[in-house]
Design a protein around this motif. Structure first.
Motif, short mmCIF file in Angstrom:
data_model
loop_
_atom_site.label_atom_id
_atom_site.label_comp_id
_atom_site.label_asym_id
_atom_site.label_seq_id
_atom_site.Cartn_x
_atom_site.Cartn_y
_atom_site.Cartn_z
N TYR A 41 129.42 -10.55 98.70
CA TYR A 41 129.28 -9.40 99.59
C TYR A 41 128.11 -9.61 100.54
O TYR A 41 127.10 -10.18 100.17
CB TYR A 41 128.97 -8.12 98.78
N PHE A 42 128.25 -9.09 101.75
CA PHE A 42 127.07 -8.99 102.59
C PHE A 42 126.35 -7.69 102.26
O PHE A 42 125.14 -7.64 102.13
CB PHE A 42 127.42 -9.02 104.08
N ARG A 43 127.13 -6.63 102.12
CA ARG A 43 126.52 -5.34 101.82
C ARG A 43 127.31 -4.66 100.72
O ARG A 43 128.51 -4.46 100.83
CB ARG A 43 126.50 -4.46 103.07
N VAL A 44 126.63 -4.32 99.66
CA VAL A 44 127.26 -3.69 98.51
C VAL A 44 126.86 -2.22 98.49
O VAL A 44 125.68 -1.89 98.52
CB VAL A 44 126.82 -4.35 97.18
N ASP A 45 127.84 -1.34 98.44
CA ASP A 45 127.58 0.09 98.34
C ASP A 45 127.71 0.50 96.88
O ASP A 45 128.79 0.46 96.30
CB ASP A 45 128.59 0.85 99.20
N GLY A 46 126.59 0.90 96.28
CA GLY A 46 126.60 1.25 94.88
C GLY A 46 127.47 2.45 94.55
O GLY A 46 127.86 2.64 93.40
N PRO A 52 131.26 -2.14 92.12
CA PRO A 52 130.63 -3.37 92.60
C PRO A 52 129.83 -4.04 91.49
O PRO A 52 129.18 -3.38 90.68
CB PRO A 52 129.72 -2.89 93.73
N LYS A 53 129.89 -5.37 91.45
CA LYS A 53 129.16 -6.13 90.44
C LYS A 53 128.09 -6.98 91.09
O LYS A 53 128.30 -7.54 92.17
CB LYS A 53 130.13 -6.99 89.63
N LEU A 54 126.95 -7.06 90.42
CA LEU A 54 125.83 -7.82 90.93
C LEU A 54 125.52 -8.98 89.99
O LEU A 54 125.71 -8.88 88.77
CB LEU A 54 124.59 -6.92 91.03
N TRP A 70 127.17 -2.36 88.78
CA TRP A 70 125.95 -1.68 89.25
C TRP A 70 126.09 -0.17 89.05
O TRP A 70 126.39 0.58 89.94
CB TRP A 70 125.71 -2.02 90.71
N LYS A 71 125.89 0.25 87.84
CA LYS A 71 125.84 1.66 87.45
C LYS A 71 125.57 1.66 85.96
O LYS A 71 126.45 1.39 85.16
CB LYS A 71 127.14 2.40 87.75
N GLU A 170 137.26 -0.34 76.20
CA GLU A 170 136.83 -1.34 77.18
C GLU A 170 135.31 -1.51 77.12
O GLU A 170 134.57 -0.54 77.07
CB GLU A 170 137.23 -0.90 78.59
N ILE A 171 134.85 -2.76 77.13
CA ILE A 171 133.42 -3.06 77.16
C ILE A 171 133.02 -3.32 78.61
O ILE A 171 133.56 -4.22 79.26
CB ILE A 171 133.08 -4.29 76.30
N ARG A 172 132.07 -2.54 79.10
CA ARG A 172 131.60 -2.70 80.47
C ARG A 172 130.14 -3.10 80.47
O ARG A 172 129.30 -2.44 79.87
CB ARG A 172 131.82 -1.41 81.26
N GLN A 173 129.84 -4.20 81.13
CA GLN A 173 128.46 -4.67 81.26
C GLN A 173 127.86 -4.01 82.49
O GLN A 173 128.34 -4.20 83.61
CB GLN A 173 128.43 -6.19 81.38
N THR A 174 126.80 -3.25 82.30
CA THR A 174 126.26 -2.43 83.37
C THR A 174 124.77 -2.67 83.55
O THR A 174 124.08 -3.13 82.63
CB THR A 174 126.49 -0.93 83.09
N CYS A 175 124.26 -2.33 84.74
CA CYS A 175 122.83 -2.54 85.00
C CYS A 175 122.32 -1.50 85.98
O CYS A 175 123.09 -0.83 86.67
CB CYS A 175 122.58 -3.94 85.53
N THR A 176 121.01 -1.39 86.03
CA THR A 176 120.32 -0.55 87.01
C THR A 176 119.14 -1.33 87.56
O THR A 176 118.62 -2.25 86.89
CB THR A 176 119.84 0.77 86.38
#
Length: 238
Positions: A41-46, A52-54, A70-71, A170-176
């Motif tokens: 991505y150039f620009r990721v909107d959270g 969106p994944k980072l 990203w949440k 479902e297992i979701r890998q998330t971050c802040t």
């Protein structure tokens, strides 16, 4: 921090070289990256509904680049579709917030980005309260892109969690991403909230990832807080 970042494939390969990975390790990472259905991505909107994944490096896998949503979702979350704003976590509250305190103690990560966007407000000003703080709400906003002067990726301090959806399993890998009070220059740019992401310099990245413990550890808490401060603005360009 604004809820947009720039994150391109070149950051991942740069980071491998940045940490001194061998040619073999870099080739391995390149093969791993190809396995992901992930578009640079150039620009990721959270706030996007596309999850969106980072690219992140976690304390339990410090030599591997992974892609996390990203949440941030804590174990107490029952319905992930509710209006949770956990894209950013403030340094001042991560050790006291019910949402983040477990991760602040046990699960640190670095979020790898080429740079990030911040809004600069102008025009008619109103005052409003947001997250318990009175801020200036401007009529218009212009966005500045902030990046490193040495053209290397920025490593932003973050927290992560693996969340199990109670309905689907479902297992979701998330971050802040953790934010801190902005430096003088970034306060002028981000005059809306006067915050900036906690950028961890190369020589301290290992310390951030290792400042974790399965049990409450006052010294590691102190170390974590010492690592989270405004970045040297002379090393940034915009």
């Amino acid at each position: 921090m604004c809820y947009d970042v720039a994150s391109q494939l070149r950051s991942q390969l740069k980071y491998a070289r940045h940490i001194g990975a061998s040619a073999e390790d870099i080739a391995y990472l390149e093969r791993q990256l190809k396995k992901y259905e992930w578009t640079p991505y150039f620009r990721v909107d959270g706030f996007s509904k596309t999850r969106p994944k980072l690219p992140v490096v976690t304390n339990d896998k410090p030599n591997e680049i992974q892609f996390f949503e990203w949440k941030y979702l804590s174990d107490s979350v029952v319905n992930s579709k509710k209006g949770l704003n956990t894209l950013n976590a403030t340094r001042e509250r991560i050790f006291i917030s019910n949402t983040y305190k477990d991760a602040a103690q046990k699960r640190h990560c670095l979020v790898l980005v080429d740079g990030y966007f911040e809004p600069h407000g102008f025009g008619k000003i109103k005052k409003k309260v947001r997250y318990g703080k009175t801020i200036s709400d401007y009529e218009k906003k212009a966005y500045y892109f902030i990046e490193s002067k040495d053209d290397m990726p920025l490593s932003l301090a973050g927290l992560w969690n693996e969340w199990a959806d109670p309905e689907t399993g479902e297992i979701r890998q998330t971050c802040t991403i953790i934010t801190v009070p902005a430096s003088p220059l970034l306060s002028k740019i981000h005059n809306v909230m006067e915050r900036m992401p906690a950028i961890i310099p190369k020589e301290l990245q290992k310390e951030w990832l290792e400042a974790v413990s399965p049990d409450p550890e006052p010294l590691l808490k102190q170390k974590s807080e010492e690592l989270l401060h405004p970045y040297d603005e002379d090393l940034l360009t915009y």
